[in-house]
Write an enzyme that holds these catalytic residues in place. Structure first.
Site, PDB file in Angstrom:
ATOM      1  N   SER A  34      71.932  45.589  68.969  1.00 13.84           N
ATOM      2  CA  SER A  34      71.401  45.953  67.652  1.00 13.84           C
ATOM      3  C   SER A  34      72.118  45.233  66.513  1.00 13.84           C
ATOM      4  O   SER A  34      73.281  44.838  66.626  1.00 13.84           O
ATOM      5  CB  SER A  34      71.512  47.462  67.437  1.00 13.84           C
ATOM      6  N   GLN A  35      71.404  45.083  65.417  1.00 14.61           N
ATOM      7  CA  GLN A  35      71.964  44.553  64.174  1.00 14.61           C
ATOM      8  C   GLN A  35      73.191  45.385  63.784  1.00 14.61           C
ATOM      9  O   GLN A  35      73.156  46.617  63.834  1.00 14.61           O
ATOM     10  CB  GLN A  35      70.888  44.645  63.096  1.00 14.61           C
TER      11      GLN A  35
END
Length: 225
Positions: free
Chosen positions: A75-76
């Site tokens: 994930s970011q």
């Protein structure tokens, strides 16, 4: 919060994985609204470049999601920070993570001093994540299983964090949430999702709050080796 000594040693990087580059990422997260200094410090310490393919290491401290194979992503960093900040608001001791993936989010939670239980449906990803946990000296309990059923043997949990999107919140997981606990999960379709925060209040009631628009891979049933 004190990270394991072995993790701090592994965190040393050079060039685009150096501490200077990580500090820039942390400042960006702060500018984008992340306020919990415990979360920011942990993101500064945990070596994200060790949770992705070596060919992508130069992009490890960009604020973007990156592929990890099998149709999944790490994930970011802003999303990791936002979800972590949300669960930390209830001062959890024990947390269940649905979707181990690369193991990065698990490592962030464990480095914050939480007792982490994590489930991954893709066996190869889980084996890789376990290897990283051992190398970094991080204690995390993990299981190869269908995440949508949770992990009842260790319930209830003070917090549950889901790293893949389902059309609705999953009742089976809500049932495993302790009084005063919080569940944070992406909810919606492939084209439109929101990060939802569910809290089980002291009197046993359930409250919902929509936090942010997000984009996650879909939460799938079953298991793969």
């Amino acid at each position: 919060m004190t990270a394991p000594a072995s993790l701090q040693a592994k965190a040393v990087g050079i060039g685009m994985t150096s501490q200077r580059v990580r500090d820039r990422l942390v400042e960006r997260l702060r500018e984008c609204g992340i306020q919990d200094e415990r979360v920011l410090t942990t993101i500064r310490i945990v070596p994200r470049h060790l949770f992705i393919d070596e060919a992508l290491a130069l992009r490890a401290y960009e604020d973007t999601a990156l592929p990890i194979g099998h149709g999944q992503t790490i994930s970011q960093p802003w999303v990791v920070a936002r979800m972590t900040e949300a669960v930390m608001q209830v001062a959890p001791k024990k947390i269940l993570e649905i979707g181990t993936g690369s193991g990065y989010q698990s490592a962030i939670l464990a480095s914050l001093g939480l007792e982490v239980y994590t489930i991954e449906r893709i066996g190869k990803l889980l084996r890789q994540a376990r290897k990283r946990f051992r190398q970094l000296g991080i204690k995390i309990r993990s299981k190869h299983d269908d995440g949508s059923i949770g992990w009842t043997e260790h319930a209830p949990y003070n917090a549950i964090l889901v790293t893949a999107a389902a059309p609705t919140l999953i009742d089976t997981l809500i049932e495993q949430l302790a009084i005063g606990g919080r569940l944070v999960a992406p909810v919606g379709t492939a084209s439109e999702q929101a990060l939802v925060q569910l809290t089980r209040t002291i009197d046993g009631n359930i409250t919902h709050e929509i936090l942010e628009p997000v984009t996650f891979v879909s939460l799938l049933p079953g298991m793969l080796d």
